[in-house]
Design a protein around this motif. Structure first.
Motif, PDB file in Angstrom:
ATOM      1  N   TYR A 109      -0.976  -9.296  -0.549  1.00 59.27           N
ATOM      2  CA  TYR A 109       0.149  -9.890  -1.127  1.00 59.27           C
ATOM      3  C   TYR A 109      -0.725 -10.569  -2.649  1.00 59.27           C
ATOM      4  O   TYR A 109      -1.618 -11.102  -2.481  1.00 59.27           O
ATOM      5  N   ASN A 122       0.989  -1.101   0.035  1.00 60.04           N
ATOM      6  CA  ASN A 122       0.098  -0.057   0.046  1.00 60.04           C
ATOM      7  C   ASN A 122       0.865   1.041   0.029  1.00 60.04           C
ATOM      8  O   ASN A 122       2.147   1.412   0.161  1.00 60.04           O
ATOM      9  N   PRO A 123       0.429   2.165  -0.184  1.00 63.80           N
ATOM     10  CA  PRO A 123       1.062   3.633  -0.313  1.00 63.80           C
ATOM     11  C   PRO A 123       2.096   3.941   0.633  1.00 63.80           C
ATOM     12  O   PRO A 123       3.453   4.188   0.694  1.00 63.80           O
ATOM     13  N   LEU A 140      -1.667 -10.825  -9.133  1.00 57.80           N
ATOM     14  CA  LEU A 140      -3.176 -11.118  -8.954  1.00 57.80           C
ATOM     15  C   LEU A 140      -3.462 -11.037  -7.429  1.00 57.80           C
ATOM     16  O   LEU A 140      -2.647 -12.024  -6.706  1.00 57.80           O
ATOM     17  N   THR A 141      -4.258 -10.298  -6.937  1.00 57.13           N
ATOM     18  CA  THR A 141      -4.717 -10.255  -5.379  1.00 57.13           C
ATOM     19  C   THR A 141      -5.965 -10.415  -5.481  1.00 57.13           C
ATOM     20  O   THR A 141      -6.827 -10.569  -6.446  1.00 57.13           O
ATOM     21  N   MET A 142      -6.325 -10.989  -4.317  1.00 57.13           N
ATOM     22  CA  MET A 142      -7.669 -11.189  -3.996  1.00 57.13           C
ATOM     23  C   MET A 142      -8.730 -10.267  -4.061  1.00 57.13           C
ATOM     24  O   MET A 142     -10.018  -9.990  -4.384  1.00 57.13           O
ATOM     25  N   ARG A 143      -8.124  -9.066  -3.380  1.00 57.66           N
ATOM     26  CA  ARG A 143      -9.066  -7.777  -3.453  1.00 57.66           C
ATOM     27  C   ARG A 143      -8.578  -7.082  -4.661  1.00 57.66           C
ATOM     28  O   ARG A 143      -7.710  -7.473  -5.313  1.00 57.66           O
ATOM     29  N   THR A 144      -9.057  -5.688  -4.888  1.00 54.63           N
ATOM     30  CA  THR A 144      -8.639  -5.101  -5.876  1.00 54.63           C
ATOM     31  C   THR A 144      -7.058  -4.776  -5.868  1.00 54.63           C
ATOM     32  O   THR A 144      -6.276  -4.810  -6.860  1.00 54.63           O
ATOM     33  N   ALA A 145      -6.737  -4.426  -4.541  1.00 55.93           N
ATOM     34  CA  ALA A 145      -5.329  -4.056  -4.309  1.00 55.93           C
ATOM     35  C   ALA A 145      -5.027  -4.082  -2.757  1.00 55.93           C
ATOM     36  O   ALA A 145      -6.178  -4.419  -1.998  1.00 55.93           O
ATOM     37  N   GLY A 146      -3.658  -4.023  -2.417  1.00 58.43           N
ATOM     38  CA  GLY A 146      -3.476  -4.009  -1.034  1.00 58.43           C
ATOM     39  C   GLY A 146      -3.127  -5.482  -0.306  1.00 58.43           C
ATOM     40  O   GLY A 146      -2.882  -5.280   0.993  1.00 58.43           O
TER      41      GLY A 146
END
Ligand SMILES: Cc1cc2nc3c(=O)[nH]c(=O)nc-3n(C[C@H](O)[C@H](O)[C@H](O)COP(=O)(O)OP(=O)(O)OC[C@H]3O[C@@H](n4cnc5c(N)ncnc54)[C@H](O)[C@@H]3O)c2cc1C
Ligand code: FES
Ligand code: FES
Lengths: 162, 799, 286
Positions: free
Chosen positions: C191, C103-104, C183-189
């Protein structure tokens, strides 16, 4: 040699071990409890502070690595007696707050974003919030408040430049 | 004249401090001389305690107190007192506390907790309900017969902690008809962790022979009672206060850490703080229970539901907790929405060697609605009827009979479905050209209720014209204590909402309250507050009548003044009246209380139910559009629409906020939030790295409409609005994914691997061989005896 | 002079000092951003007794983009790396890896060195990106410097031996297109559950002269997908064709079962990730 860090514009001595997370020092030693310990693993952002204006997860930052960087906590963003910053104001106006636990982090992350970019798109706002979890609100009003604050800031700037 | 305060978007008084980081939650609390506590927990799911030795721990640096089961011999529970504070002799779940330590620093407390000697002798563990119900399964509570029953009426036995049944009409006859289609479906729903950002936390002190506990709770009174019972002291010797709570969602609807801290405070003579680490919250939260569900329906060709049977197994984990109570809800969630002919339901709380589960926003309803709505779509597929048309024909309306025989008032769901059609107008009915994903849409309905029940309130009218409202209600984030209650008081007493001060919960100052949850704050606390205001108002008007030399009946309260009807310029301020009252009658205060009216079931229909029928039903219609990536199994929510029955909207903006937040949590439940249990009985998602809460990019703006006008006994016709937003989300998403993929969706959460497995056929279908197909196979008692005991009702034709 | 904050944290100002400290004290552990190390207690590991912070060492700080090579200091954060390579066409994949990970706030602190040095972290994003770039890892000892190709570096245990310090990585610049798909399970954020990073050498007409494909998070250690590389060499650079080729070759992977995804899933999505990595490497020139 005792460690010293700059917190909210003031030099503060740190008693403990330099490997202690900055968050623990802020909360336990300095009684700045605005930043929260929620996950302790960098995923929730409840502990966000700004280091030289950049958001950082204070739960994973050893206080000894802060160095010369200025630490800004939520308490220092709009100090007692001063007005809310535009993002805070917009969140108030949008009735964005619920339990409130995420807001210190949300506010700091978003005010840093707006410092960098005074008119971020909605997508940019959502992306900036990837490390800030809110369990209550479903984010819409937080995002709306950030957009509103950016419009207000831009309008102010135009006002000044005229 | 000021604008009406009911229906207005009153801002929250607590928002600014929350935005400035000034609000002090229990986790932020500190006291001079405060010690920090840590728990020692077992690391096996089922074991006998061979040895527990705390001597070494007591000698560790900084340690001031160590307590164990010897200090808290009692057991607590909601329906059955089956839960000791510390494991006594037997470990029943991985993570169960065996000892607590208080020390000068947190590190010292943790080190000492680790140094406690614990020797365990493993026992065979039942980690699933299938294992617990298998014949010959080890009983997790061999002494279940000896436990005190706090509520009567449920069947219990073996690993079934509680069983509730509904029998209305003859399903056997209906299933045997040759003009019906029988549709049978099985569903499995996973656990969901409430995961409020503030973990469970408290600070306890021992003062003047009493325990004083500041805690992050939704239920100060329940904490008070349970703590007293466990510690073997008088209830009056425990005082519980609750500051702002950093999210609850049901997690904090039961006693949690308070008795540990209380014991340590007494033992050390110092204030003691105990806060769960996130890992402890992940491993021991009272998650929404996982459930196994089987539903069978007999449906006529034109879509009439002639009979329905269903079995719902709810995994209560090692102790019953809320679950015996929640078995009640199956009748009102899975048995709801549609007019039914004959119906038989069984809802069981099953013990397993896993962490106890509990209440989570729309508890029981969220998965039963998923199951019911998916089953409904399977019925539609079987008889070839459009799912929206089916719902239009079958939803309960004015005069319809509910599962337990209650008669509903008013047509609500029908008109709400129509409203949804309007809301949908203009929404894209597919994906843009070039998008290779699969599009799906579904419309689902749901029934929830207000958990009414006892509340008390006092209002003090102060000589400065301000009003103090004293209740045991807690502000958990929903804003009810900051918005709806002041609005209700303001409306009743004609004072501006800003001059209403709401006292934070303190069991020493406020009367009994069952707790903040179940969407009851606005309704029950609101009704108690209204009654208190009525009382105060009467006294106020009497004094004012004296001052204004007129009769109380001729007076109105408005704008902070008492005025004479029809004489606009003759008025005095409430402050003046209150100040005057202080001299003549003494200060003005009013008290009021409320409890549900206890709507009954048809006699004999419901056994083991703590709520037989709904005092205040609430309805909702949800619709969602999804895109499913057939390559990766990712489900993207494209649009989400809600029409929610609110009775009367006291603060519309606050309700919209609850809807957005509830839908977001529901999306987490439907899609990402997965709790799985490893071979060691431990929950595998140990933190927010693997427990995936929805993030800002995962949530969409919810288009919501508030449906007003449905009947409600709530104050001003209000209903609870905070719980129901999560009710239908898993249902809507699952039905939409089923429509997009053409696959029978039977399990949630719909994580990408699960969806891809479904599309490719690699996901094994849920195996519910431990749930018999007939209702008869799933009851503890002899089914024929049960049937004989239930009176024969002629209700087989849906009305 | 190194700032010794106390006996637990040393902050040397030069590489020389750091290497001396490491050589003299075998129990001292480097710390960069601390985003991995500070979570040791959550993994049931103790925090190191003594740490050596590398953040003040100038030699480890910058990204040098030269004609023939790019050198990235070990102390460069993911965010700084993403900013530095922004707009450098041959390093696009590396930039994507740095910019999309975590994350940022974490990206601002987590470093290249920390990402590479951490063993037992299958989901590291920069590792497959640098594998596909055929990077060399620079490891400094008190008396010598090693240059270790990524593939060999990943086989070492520990990757950075006690007494030494990872100082940076070097990437030889070529005419290439690179892309990173995670490929993440959520949109991002979270591993990535699977990562494909690739570099393609291309001829004028769009034929692939050389392909280097690295796969992360699928198996315990990221590795190159040589079978696919061979299949791609000489073919036309086309995402769909590449995905097809990948589809027939996934059997070579033994996906790891993890809390976030089962093993079968990680291998099953690889063809899609190959397609996405191609699309990331060859954005349609409109
Ligand atoms: C919330 C969160 C999300 C994350 N998501 C991702 C993700 O999506 N993708 C990803 O790749 N990573 C992710 N990370 C993981 C990881 O923490 C960082 O990517 C990075 O690997 C750590 O860098 P650091 O500088 O913080 O390392 P540190 O924690 O400082 O060190 C990590 C290890 O490397 C050693 N080390 C560090 N620098 C050197 C050096 N120069 N020489 C020798 N040894 C050294 C340390 O001794 C330690 O053992 C995430 C982390 C968090 C907290
Ligand atoms: S507490 Fe630091 S990120 Fe959650
Ligand atoms: S308001 Fe509760 S977590 Fe955001």
């Amino acid at each position: 040699m005792p460690l010293e860090i700059n917190v909210n514009g003031e030099a503060r001595a740190v008693q403990g071990d330099p490997m202690t997370p900055l968050l623990t020092v802020l909360r336990e030693e300095m009684h700045l409890t605005g930043a929260k310990l929620s996950c302790g693993e960098g995923f929730c952002g409840a502990c966000t502070v700004l280091l030289d204006g950049t958001p950082a997860m204070s739960c994973l930052m050893p206080v000894g690595l802060v160095g010369e960087r200025a630490v800004l906590t939520i308490e220092g963003l709009a100090p007692a007696g001063s007005e809310l910053v535009p993002v805070q104001k917009a969140m108030l106006d949008n009735d964005a707050v619920q339990c409130g636990m995420c807001f210190p982090g949300m506010v700091l992350t978003l005010s840093a974003l707006l410092q960098q970019n005074d008119s971020p798109s909605e997508d940019m706002i959502r992306e900036a919030l990837v490390g800030n979890i809110c369990r209550c609100t479903g984010y819409e009003r937080i995002v709306a408040a950030a957009l509103e604050a950016s419009r207000a800031t831009v309008a102010d700037a135009q006002e000044v430049s005229r | 004249m000021t604008a009406p305060v009911i229906g207005s978007d009153l801002p929250r008084r607590d928002a600014e401090d929350k935005l400035r980081g000034r609000t002090r939650y229990a986790m932020d609390s500190g006291r001079p001389g405060m010690l920090h506590a840590a728990l020692r927990r077992a690391d096996q799911p089922a074991a006998r305690i061979r040895r527990l030795d705390v001597t070494a721990a007591r000698r560790m640096p900084g340690v001031r107190a160590v307590v164990t089961a010897a200090d808290a011999p009692g057991r607590y529970g909601i329906a059955v007192a089956d839960h000791p504070l510390f494991a006594i002799d037997t470990i029943r779940y991985n993570g169960e506390p065996v000892a607590a330590v208080a020390a000068e620093t947190l590190e010292q407390a943790r080190a000492a907790a680790d140094a406690i000697l614990l020797e365990l002798e493993p026992l065979p563990a039942n980690l699933t309900m299938a294992e617990s119900l298998a014949s010959g399964a080890r009983e997790i509570h061999p002494d279940w017969r000896d436990y005190q029953e706090l509520v009567a009426g449920g069947s219990r036995g073996g690993n079934v902690a509680w069983e509730a049944t509904v029998i209305r009409g003859d399903t056997d006859a209906a299933f045997a008809r040759d003009d019906v289609t029988v549709v049978e479906s099985e569903f499995v729903a996973g656990r969901q962790n409430q995961a409020p950002l503030e973990p469970r936390a408290c600070v306890a002190t021992y003062e003047d022979g009493r325990f004083v506990i500041e805690t992050s709770t939704q239920v100060p009174w329940a904490v008070r009672n349970a703590t007293a019972n466990l510690l073997g002291v008088n209830v009056a010797d425990v005082r519980v206060t609750a500051p702002a709570v950093g999210g609850g969602f049901g997690l904090k609807f039961e006693m949690a850490l308070e008795p540990f801290a209380a014991l340590l405070a007494r033992a050390s003579g110092r204030p003691v703080k105990l806060v769960n680490r996130r890992e402890e919250e992940m491993l021991t939260a009272l998650c929404r229970e996982n459930a196994d569900i089987r539903i069978r329906s007999a449906v006529s060709r034109d879509g009439e539901i002639v009979a329905r049977e269903a079995t719902v197994l709810m995994d209560c984990g090692a102790y019953g907790g809320e679950q015996p109570f929640l078995t009640t809800m199956t009748a009102h969630t899975l048995g709801a929405n549609y007019r039914l002919g004959a119906v038989r339901l069984v809802s069981r709380a099953v013990y397993t060697n896993t962490a106890p589960t509990g209440a989570f926003r729309a508890c029981n309803g969220a998965y039963n609605t998923f199951a019911l709505e998916r089953h409904t779509d399977e019925i539609c597929a079987a008889i070839g009827m459009d799912p929206v048309e089916f719902r239009r024909r079958n939803v309960v309306g004015d005069g319809s009979m509910g599962a337990t025989g209650q008669i509903f008032e008013g047509d609500v769901l029908g008109p709400m479905l129509e409203r949804m059609e309007t809301l949908r107008a203009g929404a894209a009915g597919g994906l843009p050209a070039g998008d290779r994903r699969l599009f799906g849409r579904a419309t689902v309905v749901g029934t929830w209720f207000v958990f009414v029940g006892p509340s008390a309130a006092t209002v003090n009218i102060n000589p400065d014209g301000s009003v103090t409202l004293v209740t045991a209600g807690v502000e958990i984030g929903s804003g009810s204590m900051m918005q709806a209650l002041p609005q209700i008081v303001s409306h009743s007493l004609g004072v501006p909402p800003e001059s209403v001060v709401v006292r934070a919960a303190d069991t020493d100052s406020a009367g009994f309250d069952i707790g903040v949850g179940g969407g009851r704050t606005t309704v029950s606390l609101g009704a108690a507050s209204t009654a208190a205001c009525d009382d105060a108002r009467r006294k106020l008007l009497e004094v004012a009548a004296d001052l204004l030399e007129t009769a109380p009946e001729d007076l109105v309260l408005e704008d902070g003044h008492v005025g004479i009807v029809g004489v606009p310029d003759q008025r005095i301020s409430i402050a003046q009246v209150a100040a005057h009252a202080q001299l003549v009658t003494g200060p003005i205060s009013g008290s009021g209380s409320f409890t549900g009216r206890g709507t009954g079931s048809l006699p004999g229909c419901a056994a083991g139910h703590m709520i037989e029928a709904l005092d205040i039903p609430i309805f909702t219609v949800h619709e969602c559009d999804v895109a499913v990536d057939a390559d990766t199994g990712h489900v993207q929510i494209l649009a989400y629409r809600v029409v929610q029955d609110v009775g009367r909207a006291i603060n519309p903006r606050a309700i919209h906020g609850q809807i957005q937040g509830g839908v977001a949590q529901g999306l987490g439940y439907a899609l990402h939030e997965e709790v799985t249990i490893g071979a060691d009985g431990c929950i595998r998602q140990r933190g927010l790295e693997t427990y995936r809460l929805p993030l800002a990019q995962d949530v969409v703006p919810v288009q919501a409409e508030l449906f007003e006008g449905a009947p409600s006994i709530g104050p001003l016709g209000a209903k609870g609005a905070g719980e129901i937003p999560i009710l239908n989300v898993a249902a809507a998403v699952a039905c939409a994914v089923a429509n997009a993929t053409g696959k029978r969706v039977r399990q949630i959460p719909l994580t990408p691997p699960r969806v891809l497995g479904l599309i490719t056929g690699m996901e094994p279908q849920p195996n519910l061989s431990h749930v018999g197909s007939s209702w008869r196979d799933n009851v503890l008692d002899d089914p024929d005896e049960l049937l004989a005991r239930s009176p024969v009702h002629d209700t087989a034709t849906p009305s | 002079m190194s700032t010794v904050t106390n006996e637990r944290l040393f902050i040397p100002q030069t590489l020389r000092e750091a290497l001396d400290l490491l050589a003299e004290d075998s129990a001292i552990t480097p710390i960069a951003g601390g985003t991995w190390l500070m979570r040791a207690p959550l993994r049931g590991e103790p925090l190191p007794g003594r740490c050596l912070a590398i953040g003040a060492i100038d030699e480890l700080a910058g990204v040098q983009i030269e004609e023939a090579t790019v050198t990235i200091g070990a102390g460069v954060s993911h965010a700084a790396l993403a900013r530095a390579v922004d707009g450098v066409p041959d390093l696009r994949g590396l930039g994507q890896a740095a910019m999309k990970s975590a994350n940022p706030a974490i990206r601002e602190v987590a470093t290249v060195g920390g990402n590479l040095a951490t063993g037992g972290f299958p989901a590291a994003d920069l590792v497959p990106a640098l594998l596909a770039m055929d990077a060399e890892v620079i490891v400094a000892h008190r008396d010598r410097e090693e240059r270790v190709p990524m593939t060999r570096f990943l086989e070492r245990e520990p990757r950075v031996p006690p007494g030494s310090l990872l100082t940076g990585v070097r990437v030889a610049r070529r005419r290439q297109s690179s892309g990173h798909a995670r490929l993440t399970m959520r949109t991002a954020g979270d591993y990535a559950v699977a990562i494909v990073s690739l570099c393609l050498g291309l001829q004028e007409g769009g034929t692939i002269t050389e392909a280097r494909v690295a796969v992360g998070s699928v198996e315990p250690t990221p590795r190159r997908w040589t079978e696919l590389e061979q299949a791609l060499a000489g073919s036309r650079a086309d995402a769909a064709t590449a995905a097809q080729a990948a589809d027939s070759l996934v059997a070579g992977f033994n996906g790891r079962d993890g809390v976030e995804a089962p093993g079968w899933y990680r291998t099953r999505v690889l063809p899609t990730l190959v397609r996405r990595a191609f699309e990331a490497a060859l954005p349609r020139t409109a």
